[in-house]
Write an enzyme that holds these catalytic residues in place. Sequence first.
Site, PDB file in Angstrom:
ATOM      1  CD  GLU A  92       6.928  -8.957   1.551  1.00  0.00           C
ATOM      2  OE1 GLU A  92       6.340  -7.860   1.418  1.00  0.00           O
ATOM      3  OE2 GLU A  92       7.896  -9.286   0.860  1.00  0.00           O
ATOM      4  CB  ILE A 111      -0.921   0.004   1.244  1.00  0.00           C
ATOM      5  CG1 ILE A 111      -1.723  -1.300   1.317  1.00  0.00           C
ATOM      6  CG2 ILE A 111      -1.849   1.224   1.209  1.00  0.00           C
ATOM      7  CD1 ILE A 111      -2.456  -1.508   2.645  1.00  0.00           C
ATOM      8  CG  ASN A 147       0.937   7.916   1.809  1.00  0.00           C
ATOM      9  OD1 ASN A 147       1.386   9.054   1.748  1.00  0.00           O
ATOM     10  ND2 ASN A 147      -0.197   7.630   2.400  1.00  0.00           N
ATOM     11  CB  CYS A 192      12.281  -4.976   1.627  1.00  0.00           C
ATOM     12  SG  CYS A 192      11.289  -4.519   3.058  1.00  0.00           S
TER      13      CYS A 192
HETATM   14  N1  THU Z   1       7.503  -4.142  -1.684  1.00  0.00           N
HETATM   15  C1  THU Z   1       6.807  -5.083  -0.985  1.00  0.00           C
HETATM   16  O1  THU Z   1       5.580  -5.021  -0.873  1.00  0.00           O
HETATM   17  N2  THU Z   1       7.509  -6.096  -0.405  1.00  0.00           N
HETATM   18  C2  THU Z   1       8.859  -6.203  -0.450  1.00  0.00           C
HETATM   19  O2  THU Z   1       9.424  -6.975   0.303  1.00  0.00           O
HETATM   20  C3  THU Z   1       9.614  -5.404  -1.425  1.00  0.00           C
HETATM   21  C4  THU Z   1       8.942  -4.149  -1.844  1.00  0.00           C
HETATM   22  C5  THU Z   1       6.759  -3.041  -2.285  1.00  0.00           C
HETATM   23  C6  THU Z   1       7.026  -1.707  -1.640  1.00  0.00           C
HETATM   24  C7  THU Z   1       6.665  -0.766  -2.751  1.00  0.00           C
HETATM   25  O3  THU Z   1       5.261  -0.553  -2.714  1.00  0.00           O
HETATM   26  C8  THU Z   1       6.995  -1.536  -4.021  1.00  0.00           C
HETATM   27  O4  THU Z   1       7.101  -2.899  -3.635  1.00  0.00           O
HETATM   28  C9  THU Z   1       8.280  -1.090  -4.691  1.00  0.00           C
HETATM   29  O5  THU Z   1       9.332  -1.073  -3.791  1.00  0.00           O
END
Ligand code: THU
Length: 140
Positions: free
Chosen positions: A62, A50, A52, A91
Site C-alpha cells: 500500500e 518489498i 529486506n 497494517c
Molecule cells: N504487508 C503489506 O504489504 N501490507 C500490509 O498492510 C500488511 C503487511 C507485507 C509486509 C511484509 O512484507 C509481509 O506483508 C508480511 O508482513
Amino acid sequence: MPDPKTSSQWIELLKLASEAREFSYSPYSHYKVGAALLTTTGKIYRGCNIENAGYSSSVCAERTAIFKAVSEGDLNFAAIAVVTINGGAPCGVCRQVMREFAPNLTIIISDIEGHYQVLTLPDLLPHSFGPENLPSIQNL
Ligand code: THU
C-alpha cells in the site's frame, strides 16, 4: 474511473492489484501483497511489498503505491485495492499513511480467489489523528 462505486470498477482495480502482487519481493515472509491506488483523476499506481534482509527496512504494498503517487505529484486518492492470499487487511502504518492524504478513502480488500469486501478508512482507522490536529505554525 475517478470514483469507483460499482462492483465492476472494484473488480477492475482488484485485477491490477493482483497483477502487482506478482512483483512482490517477499523472500522472508513469503506473504505476497499487491495494491492498486486510484487517484481522483483516474490515474492508477500499483505497488507490491518489498522486503529486506534488515527486516525493518521492508515496505508494504500500500505504501509503495501511495509513495509512488505522491512522488509524482498525485495527492488525491479515491480508492485502493489490496490483494493477499487470505484477504488480510492493511497494517496500521499503512492506514495512517492513507489518513494523511485521503481520510475517506475507499479500501477494497480481496483474497486471491476474488472474495472481497469494500470498506472505508474510517472503518479501519476510527478516531484518527491527522494534519488538522497539529497546531498551525502561527500558533507556535
Ligand atoms: N504487508 C503489506 O504489504 N501490507 C500490509 O498492510 C500488511 C503487511 C507485507 C509486509 C511484509 O512484507 C509481509 O506483508 C508480511 O508482513
